[in-house]
Structures are given as structure tokens and as C-alpha cells.
Design a protein around this motif. Structure first.
Motif, PDB file in Angstrom:
ATOM      1  N   MET A 124       7.259  11.480 -26.834  1.00  0.00           N
ATOM      2  CA  MET A 124       7.748  11.017 -27.086  1.00  0.00           C
ATOM      3  C   MET A 124       8.167  10.080 -26.576  1.00  0.00           C
ATOM      4  O   MET A 124       8.586  10.294 -25.248  1.00  0.00           O
ATOM      5  CB  MET A 124       9.125  12.246 -27.268  1.00  0.00           C
ATOM      6  N   GLN A 125       8.626   8.926 -27.359  1.00  0.00           N
ATOM      7  CA  GLN A 125       9.574   7.862 -25.985  1.00  0.00           C
ATOM      8  C   GLN A 125      11.032   7.710 -26.632  1.00  0.00           C
ATOM      9  O   GLN A 125      11.768   8.106 -27.500  1.00  0.00           O
ATOM     10  CB  GLN A 125       9.057   6.633 -26.720  1.00  0.00           C
TER      11      GLN A 125
ATOM     12  N   LYS B  28      12.246  -7.712 -28.875  1.00  0.00           N
ATOM     13  CA  LYS B  28      10.925  -7.395 -29.177  1.00  0.00           C
ATOM     14  C   LYS B  28      10.407  -6.657 -29.816  1.00  0.00           C
ATOM     15  O   LYS B  28      10.535  -5.387 -29.186  1.00  0.00           O
ATOM     16  CB  LYS B  28      10.006  -8.166 -28.169  1.00  0.00           C
ATOM     17  N   SER B  29       9.525  -6.500 -30.846  1.00  0.00           N
ATOM     18  CA  SER B  29       9.023  -5.218 -31.538  1.00  0.00           C
ATOM     19  C   SER B  29       8.002  -4.898 -30.426  1.00  0.00           C
ATOM     20  O   SER B  29       7.354  -5.272 -29.422  1.00  0.00           O
ATOM     21  CB  SER B  29       7.858  -5.999 -31.844  1.00  0.00           C
ATOM     22  N   GLY B  30       7.950  -3.192 -30.227  1.00  0.00           N
ATOM     23  CA  GLY B  30       7.262  -2.380 -28.845  1.00  0.00           C
ATOM     24  C   GLY B  30       7.834  -2.536 -27.932  1.00  0.00           C
ATOM     25  O   GLY B  30       7.391  -1.331 -27.072  1.00  0.00           O
ATOM     26  N   LEU B  31       8.966  -3.105 -27.810  1.00  0.00           N
ATOM     27  CA  LEU B  31       9.699  -3.350 -26.618  1.00  0.00           C
ATOM     28  C   LEU B  31      10.777  -2.100 -26.758  1.00  0.00           C
ATOM     29  O   LEU B  31      10.772  -1.219 -27.585  1.00  0.00           O
ATOM     30  CB  LEU B  31      10.505  -4.036 -26.083  1.00  0.00           C
ATOM     31  N   GLN B  32      10.860  -1.211 -25.306  1.00  0.00           N
ATOM     32  CA  GLN B  32      11.568  -0.181 -25.757  1.00  0.00           C
ATOM     33  C   GLN B  32      13.437  -0.259 -25.594  1.00  0.00           C
ATOM     34  O   GLN B  32      14.075   1.035 -24.866  1.00  0.00           O
ATOM     35  CB  GLN B  32      11.425   1.317 -24.423  1.00  0.00           C
ATOM     36  N   TYR B  33      14.017  -1.355 -25.525  1.00  0.00           N
ATOM     37  CA  TYR B  33      14.850  -1.903 -26.051  1.00  0.00           C
ATOM     38  C   TYR B  33      14.825  -2.820 -26.894  1.00  0.00           C
ATOM     39  O   TYR B  33      14.298  -4.030 -26.785  1.00  0.00           O
ATOM     40  CB  TYR B  33      15.007  -2.041 -23.910  1.00  0.00           C
ATOM     41  N   HIS B  34      16.449  -2.610 -27.040  1.00  0.00           N
ATOM     42  CA  HIS B  34      17.049  -4.332 -28.344  1.00  0.00           C
ATOM     43  C   HIS B  34      18.659  -3.918 -28.041  1.00  0.00           C
ATOM     44  O   HIS B  34      19.184  -2.771 -27.161  1.00  0.00           O
ATOM     45  CB  HIS B  34      17.111  -3.651 -29.269  1.00  0.00           C
ATOM     46  N   PHE B  35      19.327  -5.204 -28.215  1.00  0.00           N
ATOM     47  CA  PHE B  35      20.248  -5.447 -27.209  1.00  0.00           C
ATOM     48  C   PHE B  35      21.016  -5.200 -29.087  1.00  0.00           C
ATOM     49  O   PHE B  35      20.410  -5.111 -30.263  1.00  0.00           O
ATOM     50  CB  PHE B  35      20.517  -6.813 -27.394  1.00  0.00           C
ATOM     51  N   GLU B  36      22.285  -4.905 -29.262  1.00  0.00           N
ATOM     52  CA  GLU B  36      23.589  -5.072 -30.811  1.00  0.00           C
ATOM     53  C   GLU B  36      24.828  -5.264 -30.408  1.00  0.00           C
ATOM     54  O   GLU B  36      25.365  -4.953 -29.443  1.00  0.00           O
ATOM     55  CB  GLU B  36      23.117  -3.249 -30.962  1.00  0.00           C
TER      56      GLU B  36
END
Length: 128
Positions: free
Chosen positions: A1-2, A46-54
Motif C-alpha cells: 500500500m502506498q 505529476k502522474s505517478g508521484l506520491q504527492y500533489h498540491f491542491e
């Protein structure tokens, strides 16, 4: 699990902030919404990265600027050439280069401030 990390914050400048981060950090728009219970928002990453901003905006409300100069997002960039390209991109995108509140970040990095006063550090070193 990621595990996924979402860094979320409000802004009074949703479109401009989203474009700054998209251009400056070479992020993609992963999703967006309008008038979801009074909120508009955009997710960048970025697709595939484990982080993103909202980034969100609550219609009819003002959130103002960052509460301190030490609210940071830090990216570690070990390659010196890519670091310099990234710094130039940040300025072109509208980020303002500023001295870091904590002098540690000025030793191997550069600090940039967005329209809301939040800061991004590009650190020219490996994460240890």
C-alpha cells in the motif's frame, strides 16, 4: 500500500497561483472543480508521484497572505544545472526570489515567494 501526500491550502488568487506553480515547478493539472459547496480548486502534480498540491478558493471569502515567512515547501535538486534551470523557471513564472527567513536554506538553496506570501525552497543537495 502506498501513501499519497496532498498539500492543500486556500488562496484568493486561484488561477494565478495555479499557473505559477504549474509553470515554475513543471507540474500538470491533475484535476479541478468549480463551486463544490462554494469551493473552486485545482490539483497540480505529476502522474505517478506520491504527492500533489491542491489550491482552493472559497467563494465570497478572503483568506489573505501567508501567516509567517517560514511556511515552506522544499524540493531537493542535487543536479546543479537542473537547479539553475529550475530557479530561472520560478522567476519566469512570477515567483519572487527572497532571502530565506531561516538562513539555513540560503546555504545551498534559493527561496521563492508566491503571490500569497507562501514560499518554495529549491535546495541544491540530496535528501539525506
Amino acid at each position: 500500500m502506498q501513501t499519497q501526500l496532498r498539500v492543500a491550502r486556500q488562496t484568493d488568487n486561484l488561477e494565478r497561483i495555479a499557473e505559477m506553480y504549474r509553470q515554475g515547478l513543471r507540474l500538470d493539472i491533475l484535476g479541478a472543480f468549480e463551486d463544490h459547496q462554494g469551493f473552486d480548486g485545482v490539483m497540480l502534480g505529476k502522474s505517478g508521484l506520491q504527492y500533489h498540491f491542491e489550491f482552493t478558493h472559497h467563494r465570497g471569502y478572503t483568506v489573505g497572505k501567508s501567516p509567517t515567512q517560514d511556511h515552506l515547501i522544499v524540493f531537493y535538486i542535487p543536479d546543479r544545472g537542473y537547479m539553475e534551470e529550475s530557479c530561472a523557471r520560478m522567476e519566469t513564472a512570477g515567483f519572487k526570489p527572497v532571502p530565506s527567513y531561516n538562513p539555513y536554506w540560503d546555504q545551498n538553496g534559493r527561496t521563492f515567494e508566491d503571490l500569497d506570501g507562501y514560499r518554495v525552497v529549491l535546495e541544491n543537495s540530496e535528501w539525506e
